[in-house]
Design a protein around this motif. Sequence first.
Motif, PDB file in Angstrom:
ATOM      1  N   ALA A 105       0.661  -1.091   0.007  1.00 39.18           N
ATOM      2  CA  ALA A 105      -0.092   0.067  -0.016  1.00 39.18           C
ATOM      3  C   ALA A 105       0.779   1.283  -0.078  1.00 39.18           C
ATOM      4  O   ALA A 105       1.956   1.315   0.796  1.00 39.18           O
ATOM      5  CB  ALA A 105      -0.912  -0.054   1.217  1.00 39.18           C
ATOM      6  N   LYS A 131      -3.959   3.718   4.137  1.00 33.92           N
ATOM      7  CA  LYS A 131      -3.043   2.537   3.989  1.00 33.92           C
ATOM      8  C   LYS A 131      -3.165   1.374   4.888  1.00 33.92           C
ATOM      9  O   LYS A 131      -3.482   0.301   4.603  1.00 33.92           O
ATOM     10  CB  LYS A 131      -1.631   3.025   3.636  1.00 33.92           C
ATOM     11  CG  LYS A 131      -1.248   3.983   2.567  1.00 33.92           C
ATOM     12  CD  LYS A 131       0.254   4.195   2.582  1.00 33.92           C
ATOM     13  CE  LYS A 131       0.890   4.763   3.940  1.00 33.92           C
ATOM     14  NZ  LYS A 131       0.277   5.911   4.316  1.00 33.92           N
ATOM     15  N   THR A 132      -3.022   2.066   6.169  1.00 34.81           N
ATOM     16  CA  THR A 132      -3.156   0.909   7.276  1.00 34.81           C
ATOM     17  C   THR A 132      -4.440   0.462   7.159  1.00 34.81           C
ATOM     18  O   THR A 132      -4.855  -0.962   7.657  1.00 34.81           O
ATOM     19  CB  THR A 132      -2.638   1.554   8.752  1.00 34.81           C
ATOM     20  OG1 THR A 132      -1.418   2.311   8.365  1.00 34.81           O
ATOM     21  CG2 THR A 132      -2.683   0.493   9.791  1.00 34.81           C
ATOM     22  N   MET A 134      -4.991  -2.403   4.673  1.00 35.70           N
ATOM     23  CA  MET A 134      -3.981  -3.647   4.775  1.00 35.70           C
ATOM     24  C   MET A 134      -4.513  -4.148   6.306  1.00 35.70           C
ATOM     25  O   MET A 134      -4.636  -5.558   6.082  1.00 35.70           O
ATOM     26  CB  MET A 134      -2.661  -3.060   5.021  1.00 35.70           C
ATOM     27  CG  MET A 134      -1.895  -2.633   3.560  1.00 35.70           C
ATOM     28  SD  MET A 134      -2.333  -3.566   2.236  1.00 35.70           S
ATOM     29  CE  MET A 134      -1.239  -5.073   2.847  1.00 35.70           C
ATOM     30  N   GLU A 135      -4.661  -3.487   7.296  1.00 36.66           N
ATOM     31  CA  GLU A 135      -5.205  -4.152   8.445  1.00 36.66           C
ATOM     32  C   GLU A 135      -6.676  -4.064   8.840  1.00 36.66           C
ATOM     33  O   GLU A 135      -7.194  -4.944   9.333  1.00 36.66           O
ATOM     34  CB  GLU A 135      -4.016  -3.748   9.706  1.00 36.66           C
ATOM     35  CG  GLU A 135      -2.692  -3.825   9.200  1.00 36.66           C
ATOM     36  CD  GLU A 135      -1.733  -3.299  10.404  1.00 36.66           C
ATOM     37  OE1 GLU A 135      -2.361  -2.637  11.370  1.00 36.66           O
ATOM     38  OE2 GLU A 135      -0.572  -3.337  10.241  1.00 36.66           O
ATOM     39  N   SER A 139       1.846   6.126  10.866  1.00 37.43           N
ATOM     40  CA  SER A 139       2.977   4.798  10.703  1.00 37.43           C
ATOM     41  C   SER A 139       4.334   5.456  10.255  1.00 37.43           C
ATOM     42  O   SER A 139       4.277   6.084   9.213  1.00 37.43           O
ATOM     43  CB  SER A 139       2.505   3.847   9.571  1.00 37.43           C
ATOM     44  OG  SER A 139       1.245   3.248  10.199  1.00 37.43           O
ATOM     45  N   HIS A 199       7.859   1.012   7.463  1.00 38.41           N
ATOM     46  CA  HIS A 199       7.490   0.105   6.528  1.00 38.41           C
ATOM     47  C   HIS A 199       7.236  -1.179   7.187  1.00 38.41           C
ATOM     48  O   HIS A 199       8.210  -1.593   7.744  1.00 38.41           O
ATOM     49  CB  HIS A 199       8.378   0.003   5.409  1.00 38.41           C
ATOM     50  CG  HIS A 199       8.895   1.124   4.870  1.00 38.41           C
ATOM     51  ND1 HIS A 199       8.070   2.267   4.226  1.00 38.41           N
ATOM     52  CD2 HIS A 199       9.944   1.721   4.666  1.00 38.41           C
ATOM     53  CE1 HIS A 199       8.503   3.278   3.845  1.00 38.41           C
ATOM     54  NE2 HIS A 199       9.842   3.184   4.216  1.00 38.41           N
ATOM     55  N   ASP A 245       2.891  -2.576   4.163  1.00 38.85           N
ATOM     56  CA  ASP A 245       2.151  -1.375   4.520  1.00 38.85           C
ATOM     57  C   ASP A 245       3.291  -0.220   4.613  1.00 38.85           C
ATOM     58  O   ASP A 245       4.297  -0.130   5.486  1.00 38.85           O
ATOM     59  CB  ASP A 245       1.648  -1.290   5.845  1.00 38.85           C
ATOM     60  CG  ASP A 245       0.843   0.015   6.158  1.00 38.85           C
ATOM     61  OD1 ASP A 245       0.556   0.723   5.323  1.00 38.85           O
ATOM     62  OD2 ASP A 245       0.252   0.178   7.262  1.00 38.85           O
TER      63      ASP A 245
END
Length: 661
Positions: A405, A413-414, A417-418, A526, A529, A555
């Motif tokens: 991402a 992004k986070t 992905m999560e 974040s 990486h 991520d």
Amino acid sequence: MESRLPQPKIKLVKAKSTLSTAGSSQHSKAIASQSTSNITNSTRMGDNMKNSSKTTNLNGKTSTENNPPKETGLIRSQTMSTILRQRPTQQKAPLKRLGNAINAIEVKRQNISQRPVQPPKTSVTTNVKSTGKPVTKPTVKPVTKPPAKWDLKGRLAFATEELSTFKNKNKEMSSKFTEMEETLQNLQETENIFKVKVEKLECSNAKLNEELSQTKAKHEEYLNEIKNLKETLKSLETSYNSVTESLIEYKDRCSKQEKILNEQKLRLDECEEELKSEKIKNAKLTSTSEDLQILVHNMDKERRILHNTMQEMKGNIRVFCRVRPAIAKESSKSLCHINYVDECTIEVGRGEGGEIGCGGKLRQSRQDFQFDKVFTPNSTQSDVFEELSLLVQSALDGYNVCVFAYGQTGSGKTYTMEGYPGDNSEGMIPRTVRHIFHEMKQFELLGWEYRIEASFLEIYNEHIVDLLDSQHKLLEIRMADSKGNDLYVSNLRVEEIHSPEELHNCLLIAQQNRAVAATQANERSSRSHSVARIRLIGKHTRKDEMSIGNLNLVDLAGSERLKGEEAARTTETKNINKSLSNLGNVILALLKKQDHIPYRNSKLTHLLMPSLGGNSKTLMLLNISPLDECYNETLNSLRFASNVNNCKTGTVRRTKMLLQN
């Protein structure tokens, strides 16, 4: 009237004591008393004779004639009594009568009659020796009166007669004394014998008492056993009666069951015939199932080939663009002009004011970007994963897949992905694991068995950190083989996953250990990486095949310039921008097809080397913000993603191995 004649010079010594023995009877005592009385009389006569000897001598004899001889009977009797008195007597136990001892022992014997014990007889009666011979008492002469005091000769003759009688009596008493000693010894011997017998009988009596107590205890035990046996007998009788009743019932049932059994035999014969026909059918079906398994295996191979060719036609490096929706606290902010031309094209421009040109005039500048897929703000997590699931299927087939991402901080992004806990808000990583376990059950029907290994790491300030292990250790990127087709990280903790819940727990631990910080764009940004590495190892035991697929879910950290209070995080920003710029340089080198591609300029590009230019299928999830203030960062992200989309790599090969037995 006293005599004037001189008394004789004879001194009669008075006997001081009588005969006494330890075992003498009453008869001997009587004789001793009689002898003492006679001796006293003789002493009296002697005194008279002394007085008379002073005057005259009888028959013209000298005075010495009347002197008694040296060994007279009186002196001898006195000597014998003194000898008996001075004789050492043995201190023996008191003598027990034989009759009494026998009676004391014979009391225990019930069958032997006891003789009545006669009282001891006096000395007047006859005594019985141990030999059984009766001893008769000598006849006692009638007592004569002693002569007068003046008749010395008469008195002397009378004394001599008495002395002779006393001697005879002494002899008789000595003989009786010896006989009594013999009887005493015999009685002592018999007493010792009877004592031994008594001891033996006492021992036997003690043994008999013990035996009696034992027999009584056994008797009580036997009585208890008899009671128990009676109770058991009663219970057995009742059970016997119940069993007899039940036996009658079972006989009736048995007769009924015999009828049913005959019917079942007929049915069994029919079933055996059907079983034979079914066996024939089953053999045909097994042969056809084996053929179908071979056919399915071949079809699975063809499916994998077709799926791979379809993915290669779409491109080994694909880019998806996702525009996040505006949140509630951003309602007062202006938005960019974003137009979705079609599913793959997006048009981006300034908001209501437009862009100010050199002359201060507003100009409307809009740029178009084409990607493999564009997701609107209304798209859900499941819509994104529907496109991603095809690449996850490729990882199960044995291909290397990388999904990362990209975007500025706060672009989502986070979240992509999560995600968050819940079915609708789960990210790509938990959905990928759930999809893998679902597909594993389908592949088990085809003969495949899979094992899953997972690891989580982050690249923070150009250092690799293990998110599952808090200990400080050296982690380095190394080549898996000399060809450089695959990479691995040394000393990285790898967990074997057996359920989606286990991977979810590992993901929570990794999220807690990841480096985050508050920025102007995001309260929890974040600053590293994050890379989730999932290894899929499949085995087909029948065909002796093995496939290994690696799935990397990355991520990336956000890229923007920090101002004001965030200047303290300049080092983090420099390292993040450096790694992202090196990623752009790698993409540019791949576009120009240069001989040297700078993978090793940063840890990120070095780790993603097999995914970008090697044997892997790569998907880039571009996340952009709809806010007008993020327009410049959005354009930079779109331009970088379009360059990645134009990059083409070689043909991807499947990792396939043969099992060696």
